[in-house]
Design an enzyme around this catalytic site. Structure first.
Site, PDB file in Angstrom:
ATOM      1  N   GLU A 220       0.833  -1.202   0.000  1.00  0.00           N
ATOM      2  CA  GLU A 220       0.000   0.000   0.000  1.00  0.00           C
ATOM      3  C   GLU A 220       0.875   1.263   0.000  1.00  0.00           C
ATOM      4  O   GLU A 220       0.671   2.175  -0.802  1.00  0.00           O
ATOM      5  CB  GLU A 220      -0.905  -0.013   1.242  1.00  0.00           C
ATOM      6  CG  GLU A 220      -1.725   1.244   1.436  1.00  0.00           C
ATOM      7  CD  GLU A 220      -2.846   1.367   0.418  1.00  0.00           C
ATOM      8  OE1 GLU A 220      -3.765   0.539   0.464  1.00  0.00           O
ATOM      9  OE2 GLU A 220      -2.806   2.289  -0.418  1.00  0.00           O
TER      10      GLU A 220
ATOM     11  N   ASP B 212       1.087   4.145  -2.985  1.00  0.00           N
ATOM     12  CA  ASP B 212       0.685   5.536  -2.752  1.00  0.00           C
ATOM     13  C   ASP B 212       1.805   6.505  -3.153  1.00  0.00           C
ATOM     14  O   ASP B 212       1.569   7.473  -3.884  1.00  0.00           O
ATOM     15  CB  ASP B 212       0.316   5.743  -1.279  1.00  0.00           C
ATOM     16  CG  ASP B 212      -0.916   4.945  -0.871  1.00  0.00           C
ATOM     17  OD1 ASP B 212      -1.628   4.465  -1.758  1.00  0.00           O
ATOM     18  OD2 ASP B 212      -1.149   4.802   0.346  1.00  0.00           O
TER      19      ASP B 212
ATOM     20  N   SER C 232      -7.436   2.219  -3.456  1.00  0.00           N
ATOM     21  CA  SER C 232      -6.121   2.591  -2.953  1.00  0.00           C
ATOM     22  C   SER C 232      -5.213   3.137  -4.038  1.00  0.00           C
ATOM     23  O   SER C 232      -4.274   3.874  -3.747  1.00  0.00           O
ATOM     24  CB  SER C 232      -5.409   1.353  -2.406  1.00  0.00           C
ATOM     25  OG  SER C 232      -5.733   1.154  -1.090  1.00  0.00           O
TER      26      SER C 232
ATOM     27  N   ASP D 174     -17.682  11.488 -17.309  1.00  0.00           N
ATOM     28  CA  ASP D 174     -18.778  10.699 -16.738  1.00  0.00           C
ATOM     29  C   ASP D 174     -18.547   9.210 -17.011  1.00  0.00           C
ATOM     30  O   ASP D 174     -18.189   8.825 -18.131  1.00  0.00           O
ATOM     31  CB  ASP D 174     -20.098  11.161 -17.375  1.00  0.00           C
ATOM     32  CG  ASP D 174     -21.307  10.736 -16.575  1.00  0.00           C
ATOM     33  OD1 ASP D 174     -21.129  10.167 -15.469  1.00  0.00           O
ATOM     34  OD2 ASP D 174     -22.437  10.975 -17.047  1.00  0.00           O
ATOM     35  N   VAL D 175     -18.733   8.393 -15.985  1.00  0.00           N
ATOM     36  CA  VAL D 175     -18.593   6.939 -16.123  1.00  0.00           C
ATOM     37  C   VAL D 175     -19.989   6.349 -15.981  1.00  0.00           C
ATOM     38  O   VAL D 175     -20.683   6.629 -15.003  1.00  0.00           O
ATOM     39  CB  VAL D 175     -17.638   6.379 -15.045  1.00  0.00           C
ATOM     40  CG1 VAL D 175     -17.530   4.861 -15.144  1.00  0.00           C
ATOM     41  CG2 VAL D 175     -16.270   7.033 -15.168  1.00  0.00           C
TER      42      VAL D 175
ATOM     43  N   GLY E  93     -24.407  11.304 -15.248  1.00  0.00           N
ATOM     44  CA  GLY E  93     -24.328  12.245 -14.128  1.00  0.00           C
ATOM     45  C   GLY E  93     -23.757  11.553 -12.900  1.00  0.00           C
ATOM     46  O   GLY E  93     -23.073  10.528 -12.999  1.00  0.00           O
TER      47      GLY E  93
ATOM     48  N   ASP F  76     -23.267   9.231  -9.726  1.00  0.00           N
ATOM     49  CA  ASP F  76     -23.771   7.933  -9.281  1.00  0.00           C
ATOM     50  C   ASP F  76     -22.983   7.453  -8.079  1.00  0.00           C
ATOM     51  O   ASP F  76     -21.886   7.946  -7.797  1.00  0.00           O
ATOM     52  CB  ASP F  76     -23.719   6.909 -10.430  1.00  0.00           C
ATOM     53  CG  ASP F  76     -22.325   6.745 -11.000  1.00  0.00           C
ATOM     54  OD1 ASP F  76     -21.428   6.255 -10.270  1.00  0.00           O
ATOM     55  OD2 ASP F  76     -22.103   7.124 -12.171  1.00  0.00           O
TER      56      ASP F  76
END
Ligand SMILES: *[C@@H]1O[C@H](CO)[C@@H](O)[C@H](O)[C@H]1NC(C)=O
Ligand SMILES: *[C@@H]1O[C@H](CO)[C@@H](O)[C@H](O)[C@H]1NC(C)=O
Ligand SMILES: *[C@@H]1O[C@H](CO)[C@@H](O)[C@H](O)[C@H]1NC(C)=O
Ligand SMILES: *[C@@H]1O[C@H](CO)[C@@H](O)[C@H](O)[C@H]1NC(C)=O
Ligand SMILES: *[C@@H]1O[C@H](CO)[C@@H](O)[C@H](O)[C@H]1NC(C)=O
Ligand SMILES: *[C@@H]1O[C@H](CO)[C@@H](O)[C@H](O)[C@H]1NC(C)=O
Ligand SMILES: *[C@@H]1O[C@H](CO)[C@@H](O)[C@H](O)[C@H]1NC(C)=O
Ligand SMILES: *[C@@H]1O[C@H](CO)[C@@H](O)[C@H](O)[C@H]1NC(C)=O
Length: 613
Positions: free
Chosen positions: A308, A312, A530, A572-573, A591, A593
């Protein structure tokens, strides 16, 4: 199996302590169910030291919130006029009466003033006391709780206060918060194979000076690199100009750190101009946090230590370089060791971290955190007080980004309410439900980007997280977008499994599947929100760079801007869903979600709507 010394300690623990005599009778202040997976293994040793954090009622939090919304809203004349630390402290410092009554109560219990430590605004008091004294103060009884994973914590499900203090004290920990219990709290999912660079993929295209390369030249769904992310989101040819005045931060918990040697190997492959940053960025160790820069042990390798942390740091530097990076490594680990009666175990990571950061004058403008937990594992008072601390950072102009979780609407098999009803429920996560932070979901694929999830039955349970908080009401800034989604897209689907009046998340999304990460000298692939969160943090950091270079304020708390104007600059996805709890979960839609928020950042467009190009 209990260690033999634990058995001895449990046997030696004193009989229940009697409460203090106080100015008014004690009454229960807060009760919280012990989360699934934890069970009491006996009374806590009376001499075990607890670092007690006492959260006092802030005098004018509503005012602070008003200031936060005004300075974060582009339609308000105060937009961008972030507060100074002193202005924040003046708004939240407790009333004198609160401090006097709490001091009186502590003095009556024999706790002397010099033992107390204060936050700068004096809204938090910290004092280290043995369990038997805390039990008298809070008229409660602490136990040692054991988790299925073998971890131990010293906690109590309920605590009390003299009645006259109920309105003056908001929260006391560690009491009934089981937050950050197990090891699976960082939102990272190893894909489990070494990454091979796909033939023909031009990962180094930026260094070859070809900023006009297309996404299809530099992106591969099975091998996501900084060059791909920078091309996809449009930062590839942006030249940072304000690195001396801009900063970005990341939070490490659970003994994670950023292995500089690995970060250096990563950058030399994928962002060679940034390689020198690997040994130069700041690592701030807080409360005994880990910063091991030597090879992992076999056990650490098996648990994936620093996967992790490396993900990052590598992602943020890969996108945001040369903006200086600060990593905050917050301790609390190792958790309570039954064999050591006096080991203190604060183990309340956000509280420890946020208090540390609030006490700094120089705070990064963007901070990325890839750790969260089910909201119901956290007591309401803890969630509320931590969330209010986050509001202070927002008022000071900091964008806080949190990973929305990797199990869609909840981990299948555990979607059961903790409140005693055992009702089936989706599991919103904390701190995503806090209305003062920005929650980041995950996407995959490029043309178009779709929700990051694994097909049902593929054996993996990864899906971008989304949901509605049960603790925090829906803030005004998102009400229109969320209620449209709830009524138009969800309709009656999943009714009763989520709280339609709660704060809904995520707010935005970014790529979150098959990121190449260097770990232990090798390249591996990692999935997770992550990955999305540091990627989004890198982009927002560059937006701040452009703002600062133009003499403007950084974005600060993003959401009021995002929901009123910023959303227009997000891709937008609309395909995929937050698979979890054994169902498809919240689906993506046109829009906003509840699985990708407004979608993924389009950097040139963001600069455009901010009037920067
Ligand atoms: C805040 O910072 C000052 C100076 O760095 C330090 O002396 C003090 O102990 C800190 N206070 C807290 C509550 O961390
Ligand atoms: C190293 O970090 C410092 C402080 O953030 C910064 O001023 C300096 O430019 C960095 N040096 C390199 C070579 O990146
Ligand atoms: C317990 O949780 C369930 C599921 O979220 C909810 O429907 C119910 O109202 C809650 N009960 C109480 C007493 O809060
Ligand atoms: C739903 O959210 C509202 C607003 O935050 C809250 O007051 C209510 O208690 C929540 N319901 C449940 C069952 O948690
Ligand atoms: C853990 O992995 C690293 C990197 O592969 C290696 O250098 C180290 O020796 C390993 N540790 C053990 C004890 O195997
Ligand atoms: C961490 O850094 C050391 C060098 O300091 C390296 O040998 C090791 O392989 C790195 N990674 C891991 C996972 O141990
Ligand atoms: C949604 O995305 C999946 C995976 O990329 C793809 O197979 C499917 O055709 C897409 N569906 C629509 C309606 O675009
Ligand atoms: C409301 O949601 C529908 C369905 O996703 C979408 O087509 C429409 O654009 C949304 N309207 C607004 C005002 O957001």
């Amino acid at each position: 199996m209990l260690g033999s010394s634990l058995v001895v300690l449990l046997a030696a623990a004193a009989a229940a302590a009697s409460p203090l005599r106080a100015r008014s009778p004690y009454a229960v202040k807060e009760r919280h169910f012990v989360p699934r997976g934890w069970s009491s293994v006996g009374k806590a040793p009376g001499e075990h030291i607890v670092d007690l954090q006492i959260g006092l009622k802030q005098s004018q939090f509503d005012e602070l919130e008003r200031h936060l919304y005004e300075v974060s809203d582009p339609r308000h004349q105060r937009y961008g006029q972030h507060l100074t630390p002193d202005e924040v402290h003046d708004l939240i410092k407790p009333h004198d009466e609160t401090l006097d009554l709490v001091h009186e109560w502590l003095e009556d219990a024999g706790v002397e003033r010099p033992e107390l430590e204060y936050s700068q605004a004096r809204d938090w008091i910290k004092v280290s006391l043995p369990v038997n004294e805390v039990e008298r103060l809070l008229d409660t009884e602490y136990s040692v709780y054991e988790h299925e994973s073998g971890a131990h914590l010293v906690r109590t499900p309920e605590w009390s206060l003299p009645r006259h203090l109920h309105e003056h004290i908001e929260s006391i920990q560690p009491t009934n918060s089981f937050f950050r219990a197990g090891p699976r709290k960082s939102n990272v999912k190893p894909v489990g194979k070494k990454a091979e660079k796909p033939a023909g993929l031009a990962v180094k295209v930026a260094e070859a000076g070809s900023a006009s390369s297309s996404v299809s030249d530099v992106c591969d769904e099975d091998y996501v690199t900084p060059t791909c992310l920078r091309t996809l989101y449009g930062t590839i040819d942006y030249v940072p100009q304000a690195a001396g005045q801009n900063k970005v931060g990341l939070a490490n918990y659970l003994s994670e750190t950023n292995n500089r040697s690995d970060v250096s190997i990563f950058l030399s492959q994928f962002r060679s101009d940034a390689t020198k940053a690997a040994f130069n960025f700041t690592i701030d160790v807080i409360d005994g946090g880990d910063n091991q820069q030597t090879p992992n042990t076999a056990e650490q390798n098996a648990s994936g230590k620093d996967e992790e942390g490396n993900l990052d740091a590598e992602t943020i530097l890969g996108i945001g370089y040369p903006t200086p990076l600060i990593a905050y490594n917050t301790g609390g680990e190792p958790p309570f060791t039954p064999d050591d009666a006096v080991t203190s175990n604060t183990n309340e990571p956000y509280l420890t971290w946020v208090q540390y950061v609030l006490n700094q004058t120089d705070i990064p403008q963007v901070i990325s955190t890839s750790y969260g937990d089910d909201e119901q594992t956290v007591p309401l008072s803890y969630a509320t007080t931590v969330c209010r601390q986050f509001a202070q950072l927002g008022a000071r102009g900091v964008s806080l980004l949190f990973a929305s979780g990797d199990e869609g609407v909840g981990t299948a098999g555990s979607c059961i309410s903790n409140n005693g009803s055992s009702a089936a429920t989706f599991l919103p996560s904390f701190p995503d439900g806090c209305p003062y932070v920005t929650s980041v979901g995950a996407t995959k694929g490029f043309s178009p980007e779709v929700v990051a999830y694994d097909e049902l039955g593929s054996g993996s349970i990864y899906a971008s997280g989304g949901g509605y908080s049960n603790y925090f009401a829906q803030p005004a800034y998102q009400a229109a977008a969320v209620s449209n989604y709830t009524s138009t897209t969800l309709g009656s689907a999943y009714a009763g499994l989520y709280n339609a009046s709660g704060r809904a998340y995520p707010d935005i999304a970014a790529q979150g599947q098959k990121f190449v990460v260097t770990w232990g000298g090798d390249n591996i692939l990692l999935d997770g929100t992550s990955a999305s969160t540091p990627a989004a943090a890198g982009i927002i950091t560059l937006v701040n760079d452009a703002l600062i270079a133009a003499g403007k304020s950084p974005l600060g708390f993003l959401n009021p801007w995002l929901y009123s104007e910023g959303y227009k600059a997000f891709n937008d996805v609309t395909n995929g869903s937050a698979i979890g709890c054994g169902v498809d979960g919240f689906e993506a839609a046109v829009g906003w979600d509840a699985v990708t928020g407004w979608g993924t950042p389009n950097f040139p467009k963001i600069l455009e709507i901010l009037g920067l190009n």
